[in-house]
Scaffold this motif. Structure first.
Motif, PDB file in Angstrom:
ATOM      1  N   LEU A   1       0.865  -1.023  -0.295  1.00  0.00           N
ATOM      2  CA  LEU A   1      -0.496  -0.187  -0.151  1.00  0.00           C
ATOM      3  C   LEU A   1       0.732   1.088  -0.292  1.00  0.00           C
ATOM      4  O   LEU A   1       0.749   1.739  -0.267  1.00  0.00           O
ATOM      5  CB  LEU A   1      -0.897   0.408   1.624  1.00  0.00           C
ATOM      6  CG  LEU A   1      -2.090  -1.170   0.930  1.00  0.00           C
ATOM      7  CD1 LEU A   1      -2.626  -1.164   2.469  1.00  0.00           C
ATOM      8  CD2 LEU A   1      -2.649  -0.729  -0.308  1.00  0.00           C
ATOM      9  N   ASP A   2       1.905   1.040   0.720  1.00  0.00           N
ATOM     10  CA  ASP A   2       3.464   2.346   0.711  1.00  0.00           C
ATOM     11  C   ASP A   2       3.378   2.833  -0.963  1.00  0.00           C
ATOM     12  O   ASP A   2       3.328   3.431  -1.166  1.00  0.00           O
ATOM     13  CB  ASP A   2       3.760   2.573   1.426  1.00  0.00           C
ATOM     14  CG  ASP A   2       3.746   2.362   3.038  1.00  0.00           C
ATOM     15  OD1 ASP A   2       2.235   2.848   3.212  1.00  0.00           O
ATOM     16  OD2 ASP A   2       4.370   2.301   3.375  1.00  0.00           O
ATOM     17  N   GLU A   3       4.008   1.563  -1.869  1.00  0.00           N
ATOM     18  CA  GLU A   3       3.883   1.587  -3.037  1.00  0.00           C
ATOM     19  C   GLU A   3       2.870   2.849  -3.654  1.00  0.00           C
ATOM     20  O   GLU A   3       3.292   3.335  -4.831  1.00  0.00           O
ATOM     21  CB  GLU A   3       4.188   0.834  -3.282  1.00  0.00           C
ATOM     22  CG  GLU A   3       5.451  -0.419  -3.112  1.00  0.00           C
ATOM     23  CD  GLU A   3       5.429  -1.794  -3.400  1.00  0.00           C
ATOM     24  OE1 GLU A   3       6.015  -2.217  -5.022  1.00  0.00           O
ATOM     25  OE2 GLU A   3       5.285  -2.651  -2.755  1.00  0.00           O
ATOM     26  N   PHE A   4       1.802   2.635  -3.356  1.00  0.00           N
ATOM     27  CA  PHE A   4       0.331   2.873  -4.305  1.00  0.00           C
ATOM     28  C   PHE A   4       0.233   4.200  -3.906  1.00  0.00           C
ATOM     29  O   PHE A   4      -0.637   4.685  -4.236  1.00  0.00           O
ATOM     30  CB  PHE A   4      -0.371   2.301  -3.929  1.00  0.00           C
ATOM     31  CG  PHE A   4      -0.403   0.769  -4.699  1.00  0.00           C
ATOM     32  CD1 PHE A   4       0.176   0.040  -5.524  1.00  0.00           C
ATOM     33  CD2 PHE A   4      -0.208  -0.582  -3.927  1.00  0.00           C
ATOM     34  CE1 PHE A   4       0.523  -0.835  -6.816  1.00  0.00           C
ATOM     35  CE2 PHE A   4      -0.498  -1.711  -4.808  1.00  0.00           C
ATOM     36  CZ  PHE A   4      -0.431  -1.561  -5.771  1.00  0.00           C
ATOM     37  N   GLY A   5       1.309   5.108  -2.633  1.00  0.00           N
ATOM     38  CA  GLY A   5       1.015   5.927  -2.395  1.00  0.00           C
ATOM     39  C   GLY A   5      -0.840   5.946  -1.013  1.00  0.00           C
ATOM     40  O   GLY A   5      -1.257   7.020  -1.053  1.00  0.00           O
ATOM     41  N   ILE A   6      -1.093   4.771  -0.757  1.00  0.00           N
ATOM     42  CA  ILE A   6      -2.018   4.723   0.545  1.00  0.00           C
ATOM     43  C   ILE A   6      -2.110   4.813   1.656  1.00  0.00           C
ATOM     44  O   ILE A   6      -1.059   3.905   1.786  1.00  0.00           O
ATOM     45  CB  ILE A   6      -3.357   3.468  -0.679  1.00  0.00           C
ATOM     46  CG1 ILE A   6      -3.353   3.619  -1.746  1.00  0.00           C
ATOM     47  CG2 ILE A   6      -4.316   3.344   0.405  1.00  0.00           C
ATOM     48  CD1 ILE A   6      -3.813   2.181  -2.171  1.00  0.00           C
ATOM     49  N   SER A   7      -2.544   5.945   2.358  1.00  0.00           N
ATOM     50  CA  SER A   7      -2.714   6.004   3.512  1.00  0.00           C
ATOM     51  C   SER A   7      -3.892   6.233   4.248  1.00  0.00           C
ATOM     52  O   SER A   7      -5.020   6.146   4.128  1.00  0.00           O
ATOM     53  CB  SER A   7      -1.519   7.263   4.411  1.00  0.00           C
ATOM     54  OG  SER A   7      -2.108   8.097   3.614  1.00  0.00           O
ATOM     55  N   TYR A   8      -3.783   5.408   5.445  1.00  0.00           N
ATOM     56  CA  TYR A   8      -4.838   5.010   6.627  1.00  0.00           C
ATOM     57  C   TYR A   8      -4.959   6.068   7.647  1.00  0.00           C
ATOM     58  O   TYR A   8      -4.550   6.546   8.135  1.00  0.00           O
ATOM     59  CB  TYR A   8      -5.258   4.074   7.638  1.00  0.00           C
ATOM     60  CG  TYR A   8      -5.862   3.128   6.505  1.00  0.00           C
ATOM     61  CD1 TYR A   8      -6.572   2.150   6.452  1.00  0.00           C
ATOM     62  CD2 TYR A   8      -4.019   2.796   5.675  1.00  0.00           C
ATOM     63  CE1 TYR A   8      -6.706   1.605   5.600  1.00  0.00           C
ATOM     64  CE2 TYR A   8      -4.265   0.920   5.006  1.00  0.00           C
ATOM     65  CZ  TYR A   8      -5.479   0.781   5.150  1.00  0.00           C
ATOM     66  OH  TYR A   8      -5.734  -0.592   4.419  1.00  0.00           O
TER      67      TYR A   8
END
Length: 236
Positions: A216-223
């Motif tokens: 998810l970090d690679e995709f730039g997704i954060s919670y």
């Protein structure tokens, strides 16, 4: 264009074609490497039909179905008639009477880069048809074309003897030389999908099954907690 009828071109095995048909368009298209799909414009005349068959190719002029009449004689059990026109056409070049003649010869269905008509009758006789249009517009029988030559339908080149797989998801083509390879890949894909079905029924998430959570970090997704989000700001 040469006005020719190529007789008895080599075909893929009808048994292999039928097996690919059982797997369905989505599985076969993915197994082939996401190639061969004829696109979203080709739709079934009636829902629920599914075929895997060897192509007899027909090239017609717009509004002219002479070569379909010529092609019927070249069809045999396990074939599918695939019709293209040499310029765009939505005219209804194919209908019930053609279907009766082809069904008598054991033909599995028809794929039309043009229009189809007599939809109610085709449904009643359970003859599968896929087309880019439904149109009552009639046709003439005036201009010669070609049979069992390479044709292009919705951007895909189809050779006589290739395997056509068609169902409610559309139509895909598997080149004759690739049939054994795609059969193996389709079987492996089906087994993988069944394992995923069972996992999802147990509650496993795709994020974990497909190893996506760690990426998810690679995709730039954060919670982000709701209180810190822009949505919270907008609702205050």
């Amino acid at each position: 264009m040469q006005n020719i009828v190529v007789v008895d071109p080599p075909r893929a095995s009808t048994e292999d074609a039928a097996r690919l048909g059982d797997y369905g368009v989505a599985t076969v298209h993915e197994a082939a490497g996401r190639v061969g799909y004829l696109g979203p414009r080709l739709r079934p005349a009636w829902p629920g039909s599914r075929i895997g068959a060897t192509a007899v190719t027909v090239l017609c002029w717009p509004g002219d179905n002479l070569m379909i009449h010529v092609a019927v004689e070249q069809c045999r059990a396990g074939d599918v008639l695939v019709v293209a026109t040499n310029s765009p056409s939505t005219d209804g070049l194919f209908g019930e009477l053609f279907a009766i003649a082809l069904q008598r010869r054991g033909v599995r269905g028809v794929v039309l880069g043009c229009g189809v008509r007599d939809v109610a009758e085709l449904r009643e006789m359970a003859f599968p048809a896929w087309s880019t249009a439904v149109s009552a517009q009639g046709s003439v029988k005036a201009t010669a074309g070609a049979i069992n030559v390479p044709i292009v339908v919705e951007g895909q080149v189809i050779h006589p003897g290739d395997v056509i797989v068609a169902d409610d998801d559309g139509v895909t083509c598997v080149p004759r030389a690739r049939v054994p390879e795609v059969l193996t890949a389709a079987a492996a894909r089906l087994a993988k999908e069944e394992a995923s079905r069972e996992a999802f029924r147990r509650g496993e998430l795709g994020l974990d099954r497909y190893g996506l959570r760690s990426r998810l970090d690679e995709f730039g997704i954060s919670y982000v907690p709701f209180e810190d989000s822009a949505t919270a700001e907008e609702t205050r």
